[in-house]
Design an enzyme around this catalytic site. Structure first.
Site, PDB file in Angstrom:
ATOM      1  N   PRO A 228       0.853  -1.207   0.000  1.00  0.00           N
ATOM      2  CA  PRO A 228       0.000   0.000   0.000  1.00  0.00           C
ATOM      3  C   PRO A 228       0.886   1.254   0.000  1.00  0.00           C
ATOM      4  O   PRO A 228       1.485   1.601   1.011  1.00  0.00           O
ATOM      5  CB  PRO A 228      -0.815  -0.134   1.295  1.00  0.00           C
ATOM      6  CG  PRO A 228      -0.059  -1.078   2.154  1.00  0.00           C
ATOM      7  CD  PRO A 228       0.816  -1.934   1.283  1.00  0.00           C
ATOM      8  N   ASP A 404       5.658   2.573   2.534  1.00  0.00           N
ATOM      9  CA  ASP A 404       4.772   1.430   2.765  1.00  0.00           C
ATOM     10  C   ASP A 404       3.914   1.763   3.981  1.00  0.00           C
ATOM     11  O   ASP A 404       4.406   1.820   5.111  1.00  0.00           O
ATOM     12  CB  ASP A 404       5.655   0.188   3.023  1.00  0.00           C
ATOM     13  CG  ASP A 404       4.844  -1.077   3.215  1.00  0.00           C
ATOM     14  OD1 ASP A 404       3.648  -0.980   3.534  1.00  0.00           O
ATOM     15  OD2 ASP A 404       5.430  -2.169   3.047  1.00  0.00           O
ATOM     16  N   HIS A 405       2.631   1.972   3.740  1.00  0.00           N
ATOM     17  CA  HIS A 405       1.762   2.459   4.811  1.00  0.00           C
ATOM     18  C   HIS A 405       1.502   1.388   5.882  1.00  0.00           C
ATOM     19  O   HIS A 405       0.963   1.685   6.942  1.00  0.00           O
ATOM     20  CB  HIS A 405       0.444   2.966   4.213  1.00  0.00           C
ATOM     21  CG  HIS A 405      -0.190   4.075   4.998  1.00  0.00           C
ATOM     22  ND1 HIS A 405       0.218   4.426   6.275  1.00  0.00           N
ATOM     23  CD2 HIS A 405      -1.205   4.929   4.701  1.00  0.00           C
ATOM     24  CE1 HIS A 405      -0.518   5.422   6.722  1.00  0.00           C
ATOM     25  NE2 HIS A 405      -1.384   5.752   5.785  1.00  0.00           N
ATOM     26  N   ARG A 406       1.894   0.148   5.622  1.00  0.00           N
ATOM     27  CA  ARG A 406       1.761  -0.878   6.668  1.00  0.00           C
ATOM     28  C   ARG A 406       2.797  -0.642   7.760  1.00  0.00           C
ATOM     29  O   ARG A 406       2.632  -1.066   8.887  1.00  0.00           O
ATOM     30  CB  ARG A 406       1.988  -2.280   6.082  1.00  0.00           C
ATOM     31  CG  ARG A 406       0.935  -2.693   5.064  1.00  0.00           C
ATOM     32  CD  ARG A 406       1.348  -3.965   4.369  1.00  0.00           C
ATOM     33  NE  ARG A 406       2.621  -3.816   3.666  1.00  0.00           N
ATOM     34  CZ  ARG A 406       3.239  -4.789   3.018  1.00  0.00           C
ATOM     35  NH1 ARG A 406       2.700  -6.006   2.985  1.00  0.00           N
ATOM     36  NH2 ARG A 406       4.372  -4.579   2.386  1.00  0.00           N
ATOM     37  N   ILE A 408       4.833   2.570   7.865  1.00  0.00           N
ATOM     38  CA  ILE A 408       5.079   3.990   8.166  1.00  0.00           C
ATOM     39  C   ILE A 408       3.764   4.771   8.129  1.00  0.00           C
ATOM     40  O   ILE A 408       2.986   4.651   7.177  1.00  0.00           O
ATOM     41  CB  ILE A 408       6.080   4.555   7.140  1.00  0.00           C
ATOM     42  CG1 ILE A 408       7.447   3.884   7.369  1.00  0.00           C
ATOM     43  CG2 ILE A 408       6.208   6.064   7.254  1.00  0.00           C
ATOM     44  CD1 ILE A 408       8.382   3.992   6.219  1.00  0.00           C
TER      45      ILE A 408
END
Ligand code: CAO
Length: 432
Positions: A228, A404-406, A408
């Site tokens: 993501p 990577d929104h998982r 950060i």
């Protein structure tokens, strides 16, 4: 006693000089009576010609592209059966027509959303994903074959004439699914791209992708769909940095070292990675733990005539700007000369993709997994900036951080780019 029988095209109604579009058997194949031997295509229908006997194929007379009519010899078959050649009933031809004369692929609307199903929502069997089988371009025999294996033909890319799906295509599709590592799609199920005959719209030329493009393309695609991504934009005031860079550049030019903004960026990124260690990390394979790295190797995207390569500069935290500039020049020259070893491209913690030497104002780079962030740099530009009550010209460098929104959060990403911009704006901080 076995007898060599000549098999010819049976009564196919009023059709004459019909194209053979697929030969479904090969010499040595054992066939049963009624098994399909070849597929013919009229302007209205695709018609399978069945075998009138069981036996073994001895010789094939027809090939793809031949024009045949009733009575044309297709092949020789060794058989113990007796009987006569059945005519194809008009009803069969009509059935074939409905099943196998789709709209041209280019005009086939794709009703499915680009990334339609989550792992949970996917209730169809493993090999049937979309329910668009009726629109695929395939002969009745191939449709039957696909149905037996539970393959949705809409998912299969056809390699035959006009994008027609062949038996090999269906087999390769099944093989690819069965050999895919468990969970490789991360639960994503996408409908296949339609095979389009572009020649129908005008002249074309087909050029194979370079080897590097094929390899990096697969990785980019995987990273794009499985991570993501969010991209945080910022600008750094590099007015002072540029003045110093030019001065340094003149000093080192006689030694053949080119000091570009990228050397400063490498150094600043290294400082930012040390300040925000979650950016110098990777998710473990199970996605449960963050592996924090105590080393700092930074990859640099290099544009080569054969495609994108990402060599890695080692131990950036142990090197100064001049050393980094020197190594950058060496490694990018090595990449362009196709001399990089696999080890030169491994072990990166973070990547910088700089298009600043070319131009552009902003872009959204794709994360180079298993890294968790990548910095995109565009061309610096002189802009009027409001400072202490007046507009002053400042050289501004556009930054784009994809993360990577998982791993950060948005706030952490904004802090990272703000910190990076501060370092670049006041390069004395790089010495701290
Ligand atoms: N703004 C303004 N000018 C810039 C700049 C920036 N952000 N970055 C570099 N420049 C200038 C340099 O100073 C140099 O100017 P001079 O020739 O006048 O000294 C010129 O642009 C060319 O620089 P360079 O490209 O030779 O060197 P670099 O260190 O900036 O970049 C490398 C090296 C290997 C990264 C680069 O050549 C390259 O391949 N970039 C493309 C990367 C890429 O394709 N990324 C996309 C990945 S996603 O598909």
């Amino acid at each position: 006693m076995a007898e060599l029988k000549q098999i010819s095209v049976p009564d196919i109604g009023n059709f004459k000089d019909v194209s053979v579009i697929e030969v479904l058997v090969k010499v040595g194949d054992a066939v049963n009576a009624e098994d399909s031997l070849i597929t013919l295509e009229t302007d209205k229908a695709a018609i399978d010609v069945p075998s009138p006997y069981s036996g073994v194929i001895k010789e094939i007379k027809a090939k793809v592209g031949d024009k045949v009519s009733q009575g044309s010899v297709i092949l020789l078959l060794e058989s113990g059966d007796t009987g006569s050649v059945p005519a194809i009933q008009p009803a069969a031809a009509v059935t074939a027509s409905v099943a196998a004369s789709p709209a041209p692929a280019a005009q086939t609307p794709n009703p499915s959303p680009a990334l339609p199903l989550s792992g949970e929502g996917a209730t169809s069997p493993p090999l049937t994903r979309g329910g668009r089988e009726g629109l695929a371009h395939a002969s009745p025999a191939i449709r039957r074959f696909a149905r037996e294996l539970g393959v949705d033909l809409a998912q299969v890319k056809g390699s035959g004439e006009k994008g027609r799906v062949t038996k090999d295509d269906v087999q390769n599709f099944v093989k690819a699914i069965l050999t895919q590592p468990h969970g490789a799609t991360g639960g994503l199920q996408v409908s296949a791209m339609p095979a389009i005959d572009f020649a129908q719209f005008g002249a074309i030329e087909t050029r194979p992708l370079a080897r590097i493009q094929k390899i990096s393309g697969a990785n980019l695609h995987r990273n794009w769909v499985s991570i993501p991504h969010v991209t945080q934009f910022d600008e750094a005031d590099i007015t002072e940095m540029e003045a110093f860079r030019k001065q340094l550049g003149e000093e080192y030019a006689p030694q053949g070292i080119k000091i570009t903004p990228l050397a400063f960026l490498l150094r600043a990124v290294m400082e930012a990675l040390q300040h925000f260690p979650d950016f110098n990390a990777s998710l473990d394979a199970g996605g449960e733990n963050l592996i924090l790295k105590k080393y700092c190797h930074v990859g640099v995207a290099v544009d080569t005539p054969d495609g994108l390569m990402v060599p890695v500069l080692r131990d950036v935290d142990k090197k100064g700007i001049v050393q980094l500039a020197k190594e950058l020049g060496e490694i990018s020259a090595k990449a362009r000369a196709k001399k990089l070893a696999a080890a030169d491209m491994q072990g990166g913690c973070f990547t910088i993709s700089s298009l600043g030497g070319i131009g552009g104002t902003a872009f959204t780079p794709i994360i180079n997994a298993p890294e968790v962030a990548i910095l995109g740099v565009s061309r610096s530009c002189l802009k009027p900036v409001y400072r202490n009550g007046e507009l002053v010209p400042r050289l501004m460098l556009p930054l784009a951080l994809s993360y990577d929104h998982r791993v950060i959060d948005g706030a952490a990403a904004a802090r990272f780019t703000v910190y990076l911009a501060q370092l670049l704006a006041d390069i004395r901080r790089l010495a701290l």
